[in-house]
Design a protein around this motif. Structure first.
Motif, PDB file in Angstrom:
ATOM      1  N   TYR A   1     -20.810 150.379 108.764  1.00  0.00           N
ATOM      2  CA  TYR A   1     -19.559 150.219 108.017  1.00  0.00           C
ATOM      3  C   TYR A   1     -19.812 149.808 106.565  1.00  0.00           C
ATOM      4  N   LYS A   2     -20.936 149.145 106.334  1.00  0.00           N
ATOM      5  CA  LYS A   2     -21.289 148.839 104.929  1.00  0.00           C
ATOM      6  C   LYS A   2     -21.532 150.136 104.167  1.00  0.00           C
TER       7      LYS A   2
ATOM      8  N   LYS B   1     -16.863 138.296 106.001  1.00  0.00           N
ATOM      9  CA  LYS B   1     -18.174 137.912 105.474  1.00  0.00           C
ATOM     10  C   LYS B   1     -18.994 139.149 105.081  1.00  0.00           C
ATOM     11  N   GLU B   2     -19.006 140.135 105.940  1.00  0.00           N
ATOM     12  CA  GLU B   2     -19.878 141.293 105.716  1.00  0.00           C
ATOM     13  C   GLU B   2     -19.293 142.327 104.760  1.00  0.00           C
ATOM     14  N   PHE B   3     -17.965 142.501 104.824  1.00  0.00           N
ATOM     15  CA  PHE B   3     -17.371 143.621 104.068  1.00  0.00           C
ATOM     16  C   PHE B   3     -16.398 143.179 102.979  1.00  0.00           C
TER      17      PHE B   3
ATOM     18  N   ILE C   1     -22.722 147.081 111.827  1.00  0.00           N
ATOM     19  CA  ILE C   1     -22.322 146.385 110.589  1.00  0.00           C
ATOM     20  C   ILE C   1     -22.883 147.165 109.398  1.00  0.00           C
ATOM     21  N   SER C   2     -24.138 147.566 109.502  1.00  0.00           N
ATOM     22  CA  SER C   2     -24.741 148.358 108.422  1.00  0.00           C
ATOM     23  C   SER C   2     -24.004 149.678 108.243  1.00  0.00           C
TER      24      SER C   2
ATOM     25  N   VAL D   1     -18.471 146.888 116.512  1.00  0.00           N
ATOM     26  CA  VAL D   1     -19.050 145.697 115.903  1.00  0.00           C
ATOM     27  C   VAL D   1     -19.357 144.643 116.982  1.00  0.00           C
TER      28      VAL D   1
ATOM     29  N   LYS E   1     -25.801 144.719 114.729  1.00  0.00           N
ATOM     30  CA  LYS E   1     -26.219 144.783 113.317  1.00  0.00           C
ATOM     31  C   LYS E   1     -26.177 146.211 112.762  1.00  0.00           C
TER      32      LYS E   1
ATOM     33  N   LEU F   1     -16.206 137.795 110.739  1.00  0.00           N
ATOM     34  CA  LEU F   1     -17.404 138.588 110.475  1.00  0.00           C
ATOM     35  C   LEU F   1     -17.114 139.706 109.459  1.00  0.00           C
ATOM     36  N   CYS F   2     -15.992 140.361 109.631  1.00  0.00           N
ATOM     37  CA  CYS F   2     -15.642 141.452 108.700  1.00  0.00           C
ATOM     38  C   CYS F   2     -15.469 140.919 107.277  1.00  0.00           C
TER      39      CYS F   2
END
Ligand code: BGC
Length: 387
Positions: free
Chosen positions: A94-95, A145-147, A91-92, A79, A88, A142-143
């Motif tokens: 792990y999404k 927020k994103e996950f 991040i995608s 990340v 990015k 960040l984690c």
């Protein structure tokens, strides 16, 4: 007569894996760097190529093992391959992993730090510098927020006691230091960072459970002096992480594998790692942790290196029988995560050590369920151990 040991409703049955051990090509972390420089240890290379095969692996957890939960980790160095640049694509990635977990209706336990650090972080002095905790906090933010939406339980640090024990006390793992002062310092810095991570996560997700896990050993020693030494060791190296982070965790993660005893063990009671199999230890450890902290417990790891799969089934059942006893006696245990879903890269021991319920054929990357996998599947389906 058959005895059915039922586990509590909604008990989590899962397996655990960690990014560097399964994904492959974690080229930006300090362990990878160490692999390239150290001719004595195996290289992780593509490991199990879980990075590309995650969908299949997760489906095995759900459909073959009947599991309702999974423990994974997010690789910080993927990340943040550089200090100030989040990737990015990763991040995608792990999404996608978390979406797959949700599609399969698995409860997610997500580890944020499982031994590896981005190389840039290590070069800045890593956990030896208290001030460096801020970089990890950025990663946590960040984690979240994103996950955050897709994570049910956060696990901040995996086994801080093993991390400092191997890397700073014994010097067997990167960064290969043998320094008591640094051992204590890093351990304390990890505890401080855990607290910060807890605050960050709870601010956005007050209901989500946050904790860390420690590796607990059971001890069976017969002379008084060694028992006293053990007592000190347990307080300093195992329980201390939770004393240092008191009021900043919602659950305690217990990893339990083995006992240290003064007795000799027969070959049949040793794992391929040479660890002594002592199922009652899980009862002793859980009871001790519960009595001291009265916080829910997750067994975040328990398992055996057993390439021939001749001991795993019994290991699993015996440990669960003792775990059931601890629950009967009042310990609030919410779930059990077997280490591991698939054979994987066992750190300094490499691929020889086979911890998987499912075998990894490293040549073809095929996943081949072992006999013990069907025992675990039955236990998870029945929510019970039948003896
Ligand atoms: C670690 C895992 C490791 C396992 C077996 C635990 O200490 O968290 O990464 O593979 O034990 O040695």
């Amino acid at each position: 007569m058959q005895k059915v040991l039922k586990f509590p409703n909604n008990f989590l049955w899962g397996t655990a894996i960690a990014a560097h051990q399964v994904e492959g090509n974690n080229v930006y972390n300090d362990w990878w760097d160490w692999e390239q420089k150290n001719s004595k240890i195996e290289k992780s290379g593509i490991a199990c190529d879980h990075y590309h095969l995650f969908d299949k692996d997760l489906a095995l957890a759900k459909n073959y093992l009947n599991n309702n939960a999974i423990r994974i980790s997010i690789e910080w160095s993927r990340v943040f391959p550089e200090k100030n640049r989040a990737n990015k694509n990763e991040i995608s990635h792990y999404k996608e992993v978390l979406k797959s977990i949700k599609r399969l209706k698995l409860t997610s336990v997500v580890t944020l730090h499982h031994f590896t650090n981005p190389l840039w972080f290590s070069k800045l002095g890593g956990w030896e510098k208290e001030n460096n905790g801020k970089y990890f906090q950025e990663f946590v933010k960040l984690c979240v927020k994103e996950f955050g939406e897709m994570v049910d339980w956060w696990l901040v640090f995996n086994e801080p006691n093993v991390y400092v024990g191997e890397g700073y006390l014994k010097g067997t793992w990167v960064p290969q230091k043998k320094n008591l002062f640094l051992t204590a310092k890093v351990f304390i810095n990890l505890a401080k960072t855990h607290k910060e991570a807890y605050k960050i996560i709870k601010k956005s997700y007050p209901e989500t459970k946050v904790g860390s896990c420690v590796n607990f050993t059971a001890f069976k020693l017969n002379n008084i002096l060694s028992r006293m030494a053990v007592n000190i060791y347990q307080r300093l190296a195992e329980l201390s992480f939770f004393y240092l982070t008191r009021n900043f965790f919602d659950y305690i993660g217990v990893n339990y594998y083995q006992a240290i005893t003064s007795e000799d063990f027969l070959e049949e009671d040793l794992t391929d790692m040479g660890w002594k199999i002592y199922p009652k230890g899980i009862y002793e450890v859980v009871t001790n942790v519960w009595n001291r902290f009265q916080k829910p417990i997750l067994i975040t790891e328990n398992g055996i290196a057993d390439a021939k799969d001749t001991k795993r089934q019994k290991y699993l059942t015996d440990h669960l029988v003792w775990l059931h006893k601890a629950i009967e006696n009042g310990a609030q245990v919410k779930g059990y995560f077997h280490w591991s879903l698939i054979d994987n890269f066992e750190w300094a021991q490499g691929r020889k050590m086979r911890f998987g319920l499912i075998k990894t054929d490293y040549k073809t990357l095929k996943r081949i369920p072992r006999k013990s996998a069907s025992s675990y599947a039955k236990i998870a389906r029945e929510n019970a151990v039948i003896i």
